[in-house]
Enzyme design. Sequence first.
Site, PDB file in Angstrom:
ATOM      1  N   LYS A  32       0.840  -1.206   0.000  1.00  0.00           N
ATOM      2  CA  LYS A  32       0.000   0.000   0.000  1.00  0.00           C
ATOM      3  C   LYS A  32       0.874   1.254   0.000  1.00  0.00           C
ATOM      4  O   LYS A  32       2.076   1.193   0.286  1.00  0.00           O
ATOM      5  CB  LYS A  32      -0.920  -0.011   1.220  1.00  0.00           C
ATOM      6  CG  LYS A  32      -0.203  -0.002   2.553  1.00  0.00           C
ATOM      7  CD  LYS A  32      -1.175  -0.072   3.717  1.00  0.00           C
ATOM      8  CE  LYS A  32      -0.420  -0.112   5.050  1.00  0.00           C
ATOM      9  NZ  LYS A  32      -1.339  -0.122   6.201  1.00  0.00           N
ATOM     10  N   TYR A  65      16.122  29.393  10.005  1.00  0.00           N
ATOM     11  CA  TYR A  65      14.912  30.070  10.457  1.00  0.00           C
ATOM     12  C   TYR A  65      14.727  29.936  11.964  1.00  0.00           C
ATOM     13  O   TYR A  65      14.926  28.866  12.540  1.00  0.00           O
ATOM     14  CB  TYR A  65      13.691  29.483   9.764  1.00  0.00           C
ATOM     15  CG  TYR A  65      13.565  29.827   8.305  1.00  0.00           C
ATOM     16  CD1 TYR A  65      13.454  31.144   7.878  1.00  0.00           C
ATOM     17  CD2 TYR A  65      13.551  28.819   7.348  1.00  0.00           C
ATOM     18  CE1 TYR A  65      13.334  31.458   6.531  1.00  0.00           C
ATOM     19  CE2 TYR A  65      13.425  29.118   5.995  1.00  0.00           C
ATOM     20  CZ  TYR A  65      13.321  30.439   5.596  1.00  0.00           C
ATOM     21  OH  TYR A  65      13.203  30.739   4.262  1.00  0.00           O
TER      22      TYR A  65
END
Length: 368
Positions: free
Chosen positions: A49, A264
């Site tokens: 999957k 950041y």
Amino acid sequence: MPRWSRTPVYGRMAPVRPIRVRIDSAALRHNLGVARRRAPGSRIWAVVKASAYGHGLARAARALAASDGLALIELESALELRRTGERRPILLLQGFFSPEELEPIAANDLAVVVHAAEQVEMLEKARLPRKLAVYAKLNTGMNRLGFTENDFDAALERLKRCAGEITLMTHFADADGERGVRWQLERFEAAASGAKLPRSLANSAAIVRFPETHADWVRPGIMLYGCSPFPGESADKLGLKPAMTLTSELIAVRSLAPGDSVGYGCTFVASAPMRIGVVTCGYADGYPRHAPTGTPILVCGKRTRTLGRVAMDMLFADLTGIPEAVVGSPVTLWGEGLSADEVAASAGTVSYELLCALSPRVPVTEVG
């Protein structure tokens, strides 16, 4: 140094970003062999999957050719496997969601998990060219999908009239944890004791830890891709090999003075002079944005740590103790030499998420 392609763009040479993922088909085959040796008396549904946990559905299906069947969620993916010539049994792990799906499911000889009365009713009303092979799912404590113990017998009786071959199924909630599977096995046996039908119970963790769950079909998932189903036990100790290796390069090297910050939010501040490297990999490539300073990373094959906040396209590596690191030096984000399990644990997640989150913009190379 950064590499450049031979393809001109508007009269210039187009830069090729050095990030790459390598999928090792030999590792997939090896890990399937580990599952086979752990459960020698069982047939294997190879769980593919989510594009085979990010490894590529068609690629994984080829590498896992020795499995007895393929199990996934997405109907369109199952149909694509059939269109490309896949003849093994294919199992839809959540079954079907609407009556319109039943005709292509039957036409392509797909097996389905049935876990709710609404699905039984759809089967009863359908006029199909063949009866579907059904996996009747019992909820034994996961409390996600499955019939209750009180409803299971009635559901089975209805399925016997409208379905083809029936296999009994459940899913373990804590096969990788302290509680284990005994409590769920007892519920399963109590509810299914009167049904002399094949059984499918074991996921990766149960395959390794609980041989009594192996039954007729096992459903290995994460172990096929070379990651451990257990938080405290390494994949290497279980004999598994990483199938996905995510690599990149340093695209810049900087020297920091005490008090200089990185990235950041200025979340990392140097306390002494140090060198750092900028790696061309970020959360848009599938690397977890929430990975904190200290997440392991390999530079020039040496273990070091990330620094500061992960950006969309870049992250930072501590080059302390790696004087040979320069622009163009190789970096491993996870895979061979650095388990995705360890990176995921540092980021407060699981390796499943890392593998499945790999971005389509990352070029893939298949080996093995």
